[in-house]
Design an enzyme around this catalytic site. Structure first.
Site, short mmCIF file in Angstrom:
data_model
loop_
_atom_site.label_atom_id
_atom_site.label_comp_id
_atom_site.label_asym_id
_atom_site.label_seq_id
_atom_site.Cartn_x
_atom_site.Cartn_y
_atom_site.Cartn_z
N SER A 154 0.85 -1.19 0.00
CA SER A 154 0.00 0.00 0.00
C SER A 154 0.88 1.24 0.00
O SER A 154 2.03 1.19 0.45
CB SER A 154 -0.89 0.01 1.25
OG SER A 154 -1.55 1.25 1.41
N TYR A 167 -2.97 -0.05 10.06
CA TYR A 167 -2.90 -0.49 8.66
C TYR A 167 -1.56 -0.10 8.05
O TYR A 167 -0.92 -0.92 7.35
CB TYR A 167 -4.05 0.14 7.88
CG TYR A 167 -4.10 -0.20 6.42
CD1 TYR A 167 -4.59 -1.43 6.00
CD2 TYR A 167 -3.65 0.71 5.46
CE1 TYR A 167 -4.65 -1.75 4.65
CE2 TYR A 167 -3.71 0.40 4.11
CZ TYR A 167 -4.20 -0.83 3.71
OH TYR A 167 -4.25 -1.13 2.37
#
Length: 273
Positions: A154, A167
């Site tokens: 990501s 995250y």
């Protein structure tokens, strides 16, 4: 060079928006695809869509955090297709409580939620690699194993984003895991074992849509900031991940190992000035 005909692939998180697009994409490139996800009906629907488009697929209902379910899915694949060549780890996402919202403090962050986001993203990548990677590596003559593993990283791993602390940390761990395995697996089992990752920029999915887009289609404040820092000036389309995935899984990327490839419209290149 870029074809996947004859290859057998398993896509975890294949029931999601991005995972489903990747499963359909590598099927179009010729791979037989196992669509793995917790939602049995959704996995069956994605597999049916692939077959209706002329591909070959099957649903693999399983939780990436349940080793026994993963092992059962592996045996199903081996019984039908006899091999595993490609693993795409697209399962993941955020966990409620693992972010620091407006008016909240990092010092009060829930340990359980933080552990939960690590389980989903990191452990939910490690376990499928252990289970399906073993099918690629073990039982082959020394040094002759072949297989391609693609993890999903990501932008939050490279440039930590506000609020999503758990995250961001979990995806940074994915990058490190990718590079570690890119050394370990080919050295131990054979140069044909490759491990890479794709780092998507901002794509609208089930989990982030409400954070980035209002009900009337306009951008939220957070969505506007993201677009301002994305030279392409828009969010990505799920299908725009497919070309990079096919390349990484194909013979064309035979000397690519340990790479984390951004597909982000230029977000990671932009300093904001």
């Amino acid at each position: 060079m870029f074809g996947l005909r004859g290859r057998v692939a398993v896509v975890t998180g294949g029931t999601g928006v991005l995972g489903g697009a990747m499963a359909r994409g590598i099927a179009r490139a010729g791979a037989r695809v196992g669509v793995l996800g917790r939602r049995k009906e959704r996995a069956a629907r994605v597999a049916k869509e692939i077959e209706e488009a002329g591909g070959e697929a099957m649903p693999l209902p399983a939780d990436v955090l349940d080793r026994k379910q993963l092992e059962a899915a592996r045996e199903t694949v081996l019984e039908r297709w006899g091999r595993v060549d490609i693993l795409v780890n697209a399962a993941g996402g955020n966990v409620p409580g693992a972010a620091v919202g407006e008016g909240e403090s990092f010092f009060g962050l829930s340990r359980e939620a933080f552990a939960g986001v690590f389980d989903l993203n990191l452990v939910g990548t490690v376990l499928p690699i252990q289970v399906f990677g073993a099918a690629m590596a073990e039982g082959k003559p020394p040094g002759e194993a072949e297989g391609c593993i693609v993890n999903i990283s990501s932008m939050a791993a490279q440039r930590p984003l506000t609020r999503v602390v758990g995250y961001s940390a979990a995806k940074a761990a994915i990058d490190n895991l990718t590079r570690w395995l890119a050394v370990e697996l080919p050295r131990r089992y054979g140069a044909g074992m490759r491990v890479n990752a794709i780092a998507p920029g901002f794509f609208l999915g089930e989990q982030n849509r409400a954070l980035l887009v209002n009900e009337d289609g306009s951008l939220t404040e957070r969505g506007g900031k993201i677009i301002e820092h994305t030279p392409a000036g828009r969010f990505g389309e799920p299908e725009e991940l497919v070309g990079t995935l096919i390349w990484l899984c194909s013979p064309a990327a035979g000397f690519v190992n340990g790479a984390v490839i951004p597909v982000d419209g230029g977000f990671s290149a932009f300093s904001g000035v």
